[in-house]
Design a protein around this motif. Structure first.
Motif, short mmCIF file in Angstrom:
data_model
loop_
_atom_site.label_atom_id
_atom_site.label_comp_id
_atom_site.label_asym_id
_atom_site.label_seq_id
_atom_site.Cartn_x
_atom_site.Cartn_y
_atom_site.Cartn_z
N GLN A 11 0.84 -1.21 0.00
CA GLN A 11 0.00 0.00 0.00
C GLN A 11 0.87 1.26 0.00
OE1 GLN A 11 -3.68 0.41 0.44
NE2 GLN A 11 -3.91 1.93 2.05
N VAL A 20 0.75 4.13 -2.76
CA VAL A 20 0.51 5.53 -2.39
C VAL A 20 1.60 6.42 -3.00
CG1 VAL A 20 0.60 7.17 -0.45
CG2 VAL A 20 -0.81 5.10 -0.27
N VAL A 31 -0.85 12.68 4.11
CA VAL A 31 -1.19 11.53 3.26
C VAL A 31 -1.06 10.23 4.06
CG1 VAL A 31 -0.44 10.14 1.27
CG2 VAL A 31 -0.64 12.64 1.06
N HIS A 70 -3.80 9.90 6.53
CA HIS A 70 -5.09 9.58 5.92
C HIS A 70 -5.17 8.11 5.49
CE1 HIS A 70 -8.86 10.22 3.80
NE2 HIS A 70 -8.35 9.46 2.84
N PHE A 71 -4.14 7.61 4.83
CA PHE A 71 -4.22 6.25 4.28
C PHE A 71 -3.79 5.17 5.28
CE2 PHE A 71 -4.41 8.91 0.50
CZ PHE A 71 -5.53 8.35 -0.10
N LYS A 75 -6.39 13.07 -2.52
CA LYS A 75 -6.98 11.87 -1.92
C LYS A 75 -7.63 10.99 -2.98
CE LYS A 75 -8.78 13.85 2.16
NZ LYS A 75 -9.93 14.03 3.06
N ILE A 118 -5.11 9.31 -5.32
CA ILE A 118 -4.47 8.14 -4.68
C ILE A 118 -5.51 7.02 -4.60
CG2 ILE A 118 -3.40 7.27 -2.56
CD1 ILE A 118 -2.05 10.01 -2.26
N LEU A 149 -7.02 4.90 -2.63
CA LEU A 149 -6.92 3.58 -2.00
C LEU A 149 -7.71 3.57 -0.70
CD1 LEU A 149 -3.09 3.19 -2.57
CD2 LEU A 149 -4.84 1.78 -3.65
N GLU A 150 -8.09 2.39 -0.33
CA GLU A 150 -8.82 2.20 0.93
C GLU A 150 -7.86 2.42 2.11
OE1 GLU A 150 -12.36 1.83 2.38
OE2 GLU A 150 -12.01 1.40 0.25
N PRO A 151 -8.19 3.30 3.06
CA PRO A 151 -7.30 3.46 4.21
C PRO A 151 -7.08 2.14 4.96
CG PRO A 151 -8.83 5.28 4.11
CD PRO A 151 -9.28 4.29 3.07
#
Lengths: 402, 402
Positions: B285, B289, B327, B330-331, B357, B360, B362-364
């Motif tokens: 991940q 990112v 970032v 958040h992720f 966001k 990018i 992606l699921e956090p």
């Protein structure tokens, strides 16, 4: 011939298998002709479990070529579809001109309706394009009366489709010619050669859609220096070793080469920039389970291989299937309220020893695997003679469609 | 000299830094001397955030060599520890014999007490052996009055420790000689060369203990044909390119080479048999990112690198730190009741745009990262002149121990 019979479509239905590469194909030297940077070798899976069925109808009443895939009409102008149609029609014309000018040529100018379905869910992420293009080309060839080498045409639909043109153990020889005429599939051994070999497909619940193989391999060819080394210097020797292992039915050698080649393919994906990941945490756990299982027994009884997606394909000898299924159920506990966990060839029940569980010693990963398809090596494409199996009706349109 | 002062230990304390390789070392051609199969290049991290402190005392009253690491006595007979002790004593003896026979030699026959601590938790999985052996060798050299090139000795403690003998940007030249005399670290640029460069260590919560690097690289050397190709044919060019990027302070070139080299190292781990995985889902991940962040800005503003563990090290220019921290938060949403998320150099707050966001996308991944250490390039080993910093008391035993 009465006029109404001339309007009635000529209908042919065939089936073709999925194949799973044990020496992987990754990277093209020619995008248009689909010529690979290395040879590859696969096992054709049995169609009782996994197959594509394609019906093709021709009729002078059809206005245009059309195609329906899994119940939905798709764009016939897809370039790779067009390549296959064009090549088969070219061969048919050539045959009529060269060999037998008396051959009926009415069909040649006729349009085709193509209808194709898989007997497995597309969502399972099983490489359906290989079976699909193999089936398309095989069926088209029957429709247009084309015989002989067809794998070079299937290859132009989807590279790995050429290997689905044969049963058993199949190599795709990369070839050297610029026009791709020598880039062909060839049977190494028939499906009857190694009857003890069993294949389990572990269908993983994908977390997200991975990078497609076409664009993935383009990026790899452009950016990975390890891929070039693999293609030039590793694969030639591995092909020779793999053919020998298959011919001798040497499971340990076959299994180790299979695992090493799968790992090396994924290594070149990781060496790609930006990197491509096809192995997720479920795949990593499967890999660890397999190596620890083998270590427990002090011999290589299992082999894994992974393509450009999350599913695992596991090879083993027949006598080891029941216990391995228990291992999978233990380390990947299925949803209790789901459907049947094992599909395909029946599997006997077996016990799972505490020693084996402890030697594997990993934390179970619930719901990592949706279900297992139990299968074996199988034959190449076949003609379906039973007319009730046609997917197109006598009007030339999909049966059951409005 | 009164007798009691002769019994009083001679005490020296030094500190040494951690380093992070941007061209990776993986694989030895000589296990005993720790000679690598390729050169490597690293950035020395600042000791304000990450360092080892080592105090060494000598006294004729000590009965034997002893060592305490992070508060616990360890076995002094560890072979690599013995290598370092033996080599420093050999050099000290040589210096006395060759250069200055009048030098006081009493210390040479004396036993040592060694006490060493890290200012970061061992559990963080930061390569502490590099800082540890660098600090050991540097401090021993001071104790025994040895000067000159010490990296070849540190190398015999832990390969990458040789790079921790210098600050800034450091290459470890693999060398060619069988005795390893030319396998040395060399400073490429000092820590002051690129003041805008910032380094964030993302400390990941490890799911399980990975394969150790010593045994991992042994297996890789034995089984991976891609590793051999990398060492012979890829790294030499990459070293030259990396040195040029550092000298020119070309961040984009530095960043891309760093990411490609990290990926290639992990690719060779995957090509190892059985394969070794150091990148887990959190690492994957982070990689995604970073690439999506760079794509959003249309330039390479971030670079990741991963060693033989789950932590990520991210390089960026100073002005991009505040947004990147947002970032990460958040992720990888941190535990709300945990300690501070950012340690080390202070980071200003910043806003995170919706566009970024979304790009990018992606699921956090909650709790994937425990905390961030914000740091920069720093100096090599130093002598600590303040005697209150000694880890050994005037009795030669760890302060605070019973």
């Amino acid at each position: 011939m009465p006029e109404d019979s001339m309007d009635k479509p000529n209908i042919v239905t065939c089936t073709a298998p999925v194949n799973i590469a044990v020496v992987k194909y990754w990277g093209k030297r020619d995008e248009e002709l689909i010529l690979p940077i290395n040879s590859s070798l696969s096992v054709t899976l049995h169609q009782d479990q996994l197959k594509t069925t394609t019906t093709i109808a021709t009729s002078r009443s059809f206005q245009e070529d059309r195609i329906w895939l899994n119940g939905k009409e798709e764009d016939i102008n897809h370039p790779r579809l067009q390549s296959c149609l064009r090549e088969i029609r070219r061969l048919a014309r050539k045959r009529r001109n060269d060999d037998d000018p008396s051959l009926d040529s009415t069909g040649l100018s006729q349009r085709v309706h193509i209808c194709s379905v898989n007997n497995f869910p597309t969502a399972a992420g099983l490489a359906s394009s290989a079976a699909g293009f193999a089936c398309l080309v095989y069926t088209l060839a029957r429709v247009f009366g084309v015989e002989g080498e067809l794998s070079a045409i299937a290859r132009q639909g989807s590279g790995s489709a050429c290997r689905s043109m044969y049963g058993g153990f199949v190599q795709w020889i990369m070839g050297e010619k610029e026009d791709g005429k020598d880039s062909l599939a060839q049977q190494v051994e028939a499906e009857t050669h190694w009857p003890e070999l069993r294949i389990l497909v572990l269908v993983a619940s994908a977390e997200r859609k991975p990078v497609g193989s076409t664009s993935g391999m383009q990026t790899s060819v452009k950016t990975s220096s390890l891929l070039k080394h693999r293609a030039d210097s590793v694969v030639p020797g591995r092909m020779a070793d793999m053919i020998e292992a298959v011919q001798k039915k040497d499971f340990a050698a076959f299994a180790e080469l299979t695992m090493k080649d799968s790992n090396q393919f994924h290594a070149t994906c990781l060496d790609t920039y930006p990197p491509i990941f096809y192995l997720n945490r479920v795949s990593q756990q499967i890999i660890n389970v397999v190596h620890r299982y083998n270590r427990h027994y002090g011999e290589t009884r299992l082999a894994y291989t992974f393509d450009a997606g999350p599913n695992a394909v596991i090879f083993m000898l027949k006598q080891h299937v029941p216990e391995f299924v228990q291992v999978v159920q233990h380390f990947f506990p299925p949803e209790t309220n789901g459907g049947q966990f094992i599909k395909g060839l029946p599997v006997n029940s077996a016990a799972l020893s505490e020693e084996l569980k402890q030697d594997i010693g990993l934390e179970p990963m619930p719901k990592g695997i949706s279900y297992i398809i139990s299968t074996k090596a199988g034959p190449g494409p076949c003609v379906v003679t039973d007319p009730t199996q046609h997917l197109l009706g006598s009007d030339g349109f999909p049966i059951g469609s409005v």
